[in-house]
Scaffold this motif. Structure first.
Motif, PDB file in Angstrom:
ATOM      1  N   MET A  34       0.933  -1.143  -0.137  1.00  0.00           N
ATOM      2  CA  MET A  34       0.016  -0.087  -0.116  1.00  0.00           C
ATOM      3  C   MET A  34       0.807   1.200   0.042  1.00  0.00           C
ATOM      4  N   GLN A  35       0.409   2.267  -0.646  1.00  0.00           N
ATOM      5  CA  GLN A  35       1.104   3.344  -0.815  1.00  0.00           C
ATOM      6  C   GLN A  35       1.380   4.080   0.552  1.00  0.00           C
ATOM      7  N   LYS A  85       2.607   7.327   2.839  1.00  0.00           N
ATOM      8  CA  LYS A  85       2.644   8.904   2.718  1.00  0.00           C
ATOM      9  C   LYS A  85       4.028   9.180   3.083  1.00  0.00           C
ATOM     10  N   LYS A 102     -18.750  15.061   1.927  1.00  0.00           N
ATOM     11  CA  LYS A 102     -19.996  15.418   1.305  1.00  0.00           C
ATOM     12  C   LYS A 102     -20.250  16.960   1.936  1.00  0.00           C
ATOM     13  N   TRP A 150     -22.526  19.587   3.343  1.00  0.00           N
ATOM     14  CA  TRP A 150     -23.931  19.367   3.823  1.00  0.00           C
ATOM     15  C   TRP A 150     -24.993  20.202   3.361  1.00  0.00           C
ATOM     16  N   PRO A 174     -32.450   0.347   5.022  1.00  0.00           N
ATOM     17  CA  PRO A 174     -32.873  -0.159   3.601  1.00  0.00           C
ATOM     18  C   PRO A 174     -33.837  -1.235   3.690  1.00  0.00           C
ATOM     19  N   THR A 205     -37.421  -3.483   1.850  1.00  0.00           N
ATOM     20  CA  THR A 205     -38.246  -3.737   0.637  1.00  0.00           C
ATOM     21  C   THR A 205     -39.804  -3.469   0.869  1.00  0.00           C
ATOM     22  N   LYS A 251     -37.008  -2.752  -3.681  1.00  0.00           N
ATOM     23  CA  LYS A 251     -36.101  -2.610  -2.700  1.00  0.00           C
ATOM     24  C   LYS A 251     -35.162  -1.099  -2.608  1.00  0.00           C
ATOM     25  N   PHE A 252     -35.067  -0.735  -1.585  1.00  0.00           N
ATOM     26  CA  PHE A 252     -34.368   0.490  -1.524  1.00  0.00           C
ATOM     27  C   PHE A 252     -33.346   0.550  -0.400  1.00  0.00           C
ATOM     28  N   SER A 253     -32.544   1.422  -0.424  1.00  0.00           N
ATOM     29  CA  SER A 253     -31.375   1.629   0.475  1.00  0.00           C
ATOM     30  C   SER A 253     -31.899   2.598   1.524  1.00  0.00           C
ATOM     31  N   LYS A 266     -26.128  -7.734  -0.507  1.00  0.00           N
ATOM     32  CA  LYS A 266     -26.759  -7.931  -2.027  1.00  0.00           C
ATOM     33  C   LYS A 266     -28.229  -8.274  -1.722  1.00  0.00           C
ATOM     34  N   SER A 267     -28.578  -9.168  -0.746  1.00  0.00           N
ATOM     35  CA  SER A 267     -29.931  -9.443  -0.791  1.00  0.00           C
ATOM     36  C   SER A 267     -30.957  -8.388  -0.068  1.00  0.00           C
ATOM     37  N   VAL A 268     -30.219  -7.603   0.937  1.00  0.00           N
ATOM     38  CA  VAL A 268     -30.933  -6.596   1.465  1.00  0.00           C
ATOM     39  C   VAL A 268     -31.088  -5.301   0.680  1.00  0.00           C
ATOM     40  N   LEU A 269     -29.958  -5.126   0.302  1.00  0.00           N
ATOM     41  CA  LEU A 269     -29.709  -3.610  -0.736  1.00  0.00           C
ATOM     42  C   LEU A 269     -29.838  -3.904  -2.212  1.00  0.00           C
ATOM     43  N   LYS A 322      -6.806  -3.801   3.244  1.00  0.00           N
ATOM     44  CA  LYS A 322      -6.743  -2.400   2.937  1.00  0.00           C
ATOM     45  C   LYS A 322      -7.647  -1.535   3.497  1.00  0.00           C
ATOM     46  N   SER A 367      -7.121  -1.329   7.009  1.00  0.00           N
ATOM     47  CA  SER A 367      -5.911  -0.552   7.344  1.00  0.00           C
ATOM     48  C   SER A 367      -6.161   1.099   7.215  1.00  0.00           C
ATOM     49  N   ILE A 371      -9.168   2.681   5.972  1.00  0.00           N
ATOM     50  CA  ILE A 371     -10.425   3.455   6.098  1.00  0.00           C
ATOM     51  C   ILE A 371     -11.232   3.260   7.362  1.00  0.00           C
ATOM     52  N   TYR A 398      -0.437  -3.740   8.564  1.00  0.00           N
ATOM     53  CA  TYR A 398      -0.769  -4.359   7.193  1.00  0.00           C
ATOM     54  C   TYR A 398       0.392  -4.952   6.714  1.00  0.00           C
ATOM     55  N   TYR A 448      -1.769   3.755   8.187  1.00  0.00           N
ATOM     56  CA  TYR A 448      -2.685   4.223   6.805  1.00  0.00           C
ATOM     57  C   TYR A 448      -4.040   4.794   7.149  1.00  0.00           C
ATOM     58  N   ASP A 463     -11.416  10.641  13.705  1.00  0.00           N
ATOM     59  CA  ASP A 463     -10.534   9.332  13.583  1.00  0.00           C
ATOM     60  C   ASP A 463      -9.250   9.746  14.215  1.00  0.00           C
ATOM     61  N   VAL A 504     -19.064  20.600   8.698  1.00  0.00           N
ATOM     62  CA  VAL A 504     -20.355  20.052   9.311  1.00  0.00           C
ATOM     63  C   VAL A 504     -20.368  18.496   9.480  1.00  0.00           C
ATOM     64  N   ASP A 505     -19.638  17.858   8.543  1.00  0.00           N
ATOM     65  CA  ASP A 505     -19.238  16.359   8.931  1.00  0.00           C
ATOM     66  C   ASP A 505     -18.673  16.153  10.133  1.00  0.00           C
TER      67      ASP A 505
END
Lengths: 112, 514
Positions: free
Chosen positions: A1-2, A4, A36, A38, A51, A53, A101-103, B201-204, B217, B220, B222, B229, B302, B336, B368-369
């Motif tokens: 992995m990179q 820094k 993101k 706000w 999430p 159905t 189905k929705f998230s 997958k089945s739920v969403l 990764k 390590s 996110i 790692y 990382y 974090d 804000v986040d």
């Protein structure tokens, strides 16, 4: 992995980053770059809290609803959940039909 | 039966169980690029030091025709061994046996070795490679997990607990590693998640690979769930032994002090900080200038890279470094990086490792986040951890120490034992630009050329306050030192702290802002 790393032949690409009105040169993190902006939530737009159905849609476009009235029944987390109207109003549109189905944060319906 | 035959029988029984899931399953394991559970253990511990227990343990499940199934060692190998000649407890789940699934006897083997390691005050290494709960054993496998989590918690802060994720580790299984001190992951081999891709997958309807959801990764860089790692299992094992070279064997002991060695970096400590205060540098270069042999063993390299934590030795003694990293996000504190620092401070405090804090931060990350993510309660964790820590605490302010960041980063006010500052230090209530705009607001607005006035006032403020001498005049810092004096100052500070005894009020435990 990179990693820094500052030394070595390549000079990393520093970017401007402002805190307390002072602008620093620094590297950014992926989570910072992906953050993101706000936006104020639109109270007329009702988003899904889970999430799931859609099972049963109780209203259609143009319907008048009363506060507490069930708009949608949906299956999520092994349970039947309901979406109710939080205010009296008229349904501008509903965006799910049974079987969809929705998230999380999916637009379910909109008040006029 | 003659004695000879009895011995032969034992040998035969041993051999059978030691084959694990059999040739085919082992071939599959190798094809996945993985070592077998037994190879993993013998690669980590000192040569020929592994002593296995509970080889002949068998499950007692009866439902779903399980009474007709024999599982070698019930899918886990447990035992003791030595590393650097010092005792450790270890277990490795064997994926070749029923996918390493955890049933009640499997769990009981693990909890037995956990009880043993806690009693013997030695580190525990757990190698995870398991499909999860053994469904046929129902609630008994849940009970097994619960018993493991409980022991992880009891052992926390008493013995070092190391988790090595060398295969799948999904559902409830993830919480044992999460409760331990250090989690090691290997690229393309480690997979950790609460709900896997199929459920998602089945739920969403969202499709994601195991690797993208919870690969090495991801954890390590996110999530911060992993601390180390590696590209291969062997590299991972080297990291484990390297970690164990720094830390004490339990919370009663101190880390072994070794022969001091001088730093060997070519970097010049007086030249690391750039002339322009807005330019970044790598705080790890400062660390390399003060540690023995310029060695620094970074933890969570990382993730939340705006904070740097890890182990090094100064004058032969292990210290834990807690640093802002001006190279990334100018070294700001955020949710974090607060979590990263706070937990490491508590680790060092629990295991008698002195903390060396290197400070250079402009403050907290605005946005804000961050506010909505709870930067208040996350940031509070740093204050809590530093205040609560009673190990020797040495703080060095390299450059910026503004506002709340100054207080949080191991300040005198949180009972740092020694606070040093370089002449480049700027210790102030906030950055000069912000401060001047507030203090001289009226003058700036009233001026004919507000921009020129603003610049002048910023400059004035800088000259008066953006230095270490105001704080020094109040005794908030103990000494302003030249960069090349740093190592000898820290060594002396550690010597002076040899018998440190900082009392804390009697309590069951505090209520940290988790």
């Amino acid at each position: 992995m990179q990693t820094k790393k500052a030394d070595g032949d390549e000079k990393p690409k520093f970017q401007s980053f402002t805190v307390d009105e002072t602008t620093y040169q620094t590297l950014l993190t992926p989570s910072f770059e992906k953050r993101k902006n706000w936006v104020k939530p639109d109270e007329k737009k009702i988003l899904s809290s889970l999430p799931g159905t859609a099972i049963q849609v109780n209203v259609k476009k143009g319907d008048k609803v009363k506060v507490g009235q069930t708009v949608l029944i949906f299956e999520a987390m092994k349970m039947m959940n309901t979406v109710t109207a939080y205010q009296d109003g008229v349904i501008k549109d509903i965006y799910v039909k049974p079987g969809d189905k929705f998230s999380k944060n999916h637009l379910i319906f909109e008040f006029e | 039966m003659p004695l000879k035959n009895k011995i032969l029988e034992l040998q035969k029984r041993r051999e059978l169980v030691q084959q694990g899931g059999g040739e085919k399953a082992i071939e599959k394991q190798i094809a996945m690029g993985k070592l077998t559970a037994r190879e993993r253990i013998t690669s980590i511990v000192d040569k020929d030091s592994f002593n296995e227990y509970d080889l002949f343990v068998e499950h007692d499940a009866r439902d779903f025709d399980m009474d007709k199934v024999t599982l070698a060692g019930d899918g886990v190998i447990t035992g003791t061994g030595t590393i650097y000649g010092q005792p450790i407890g270890i277990y490795a789940q064997d994926f070749t046996v029923a996918g390493g699934s955890l049933g009640s006897m499997h769990a009981r083997k693990i909890t037995k070795i956990m009880d043993h390691t806690l009693k013997m005050k030695m580190p525990l290494i757990g190698i995870n490679d398991s499909g999860g709960a053994r469904i046929q054993e129902g609630v008994n496998s849940l009970a097994g997990y619960g018993e493991i989590f409980f022991r992880n918690t009891l052992s926390s802060g008493v013995i070092p607990q190391i988790s090595v994720i060398l295969g799948p580790c999904a559902g409830g299984a993830v919480y044992s590693p999460a409760l331990t001190d250090f989690v090691f992951v290997v690229d393309k081999i480690s997979k950790m998640f609460i709900t896997g891709p199929e459920v998602i997958k089945s739920v969403l309807g969202e499709e994601i690979s195991q690797e993208d959801l919870g690969g090495a990764k991801v954890h390590s860089a996110i999530t911060g769930n992993a601390h180390f790692y590696a590209e291969s299992e062997l590299e991972c094992f080297e990291q484990i032994t390297k970690l164990l070279s720094f830390i004490p064997w339990n919370n009663i002991k101190k880390a072994t002090k070794i022969e001091p060695k001088l730093p060997n970096t070519k970097l010049k400590i007086d030249k690391i900080i750039p002339e322009d205060a807005k330019q970044p540098y790598d705080v790890r270069d400062v660390i390399k200038c003060i540690t023995d042999e310029s060695d620094f063993f970074e933890v969570q390299e990382y993730w939340a890279a705006n904070a740097v934590i890890g182990f090094g030795r100064i004058g032969g003694e292990t210290v834990g470094f807690v640093c802002n990293q001006p190279l990334v996000l100018a070294g700001v504190l955020d949710c974090d990086s607060s979590d990263k620092m706070a937990r490491f401070i508590r680790y060092c405090d629990a295991f008698n490792i002195p903390i060396v804090t290197l400070v250079d931060l402009p403050g907290y990350l605005p946005g804000v986040d961050q506010e909505h993510a709870g930067v208040i309660r996350h940031g509070a964790k740093i204050l809590y951890s530093y205040s609560e820590a009673t190990v020797p605490k040495v703080t060095l302010i390299l450059r910026k120490a503004y506002g709340g960041g100054y207080i949080a980063m191991g300040s005198r006010h949180l009972r740092a034992d020694f606070v040093f500052a370089w002449p480049t230090a700027e210790i102030a209530v906030m950055g000069p630009e912000g401060a001047a705009n507030i203090i001289f607001r009226k003058e700036i607005i009233a001026a004919e050329d507000p921009e020129a006035m603003r610049k002048q006032k910023v400059q004035e403020y800088k000259e008066k306050f953006a230095n270490p001498y105001v704080a020094a005049s109040k005794g908030y810092i103990d000494a302003v030192i030249e960069p090349h004096e740093t190592r000898s100052r820290v060594i002396h500070a550690l010597e002076v702290s040899t018998y440190k005894d900082a009392g804390m009020p009697k309590k069951k435990h505090g209520v940290p802002p988790f």
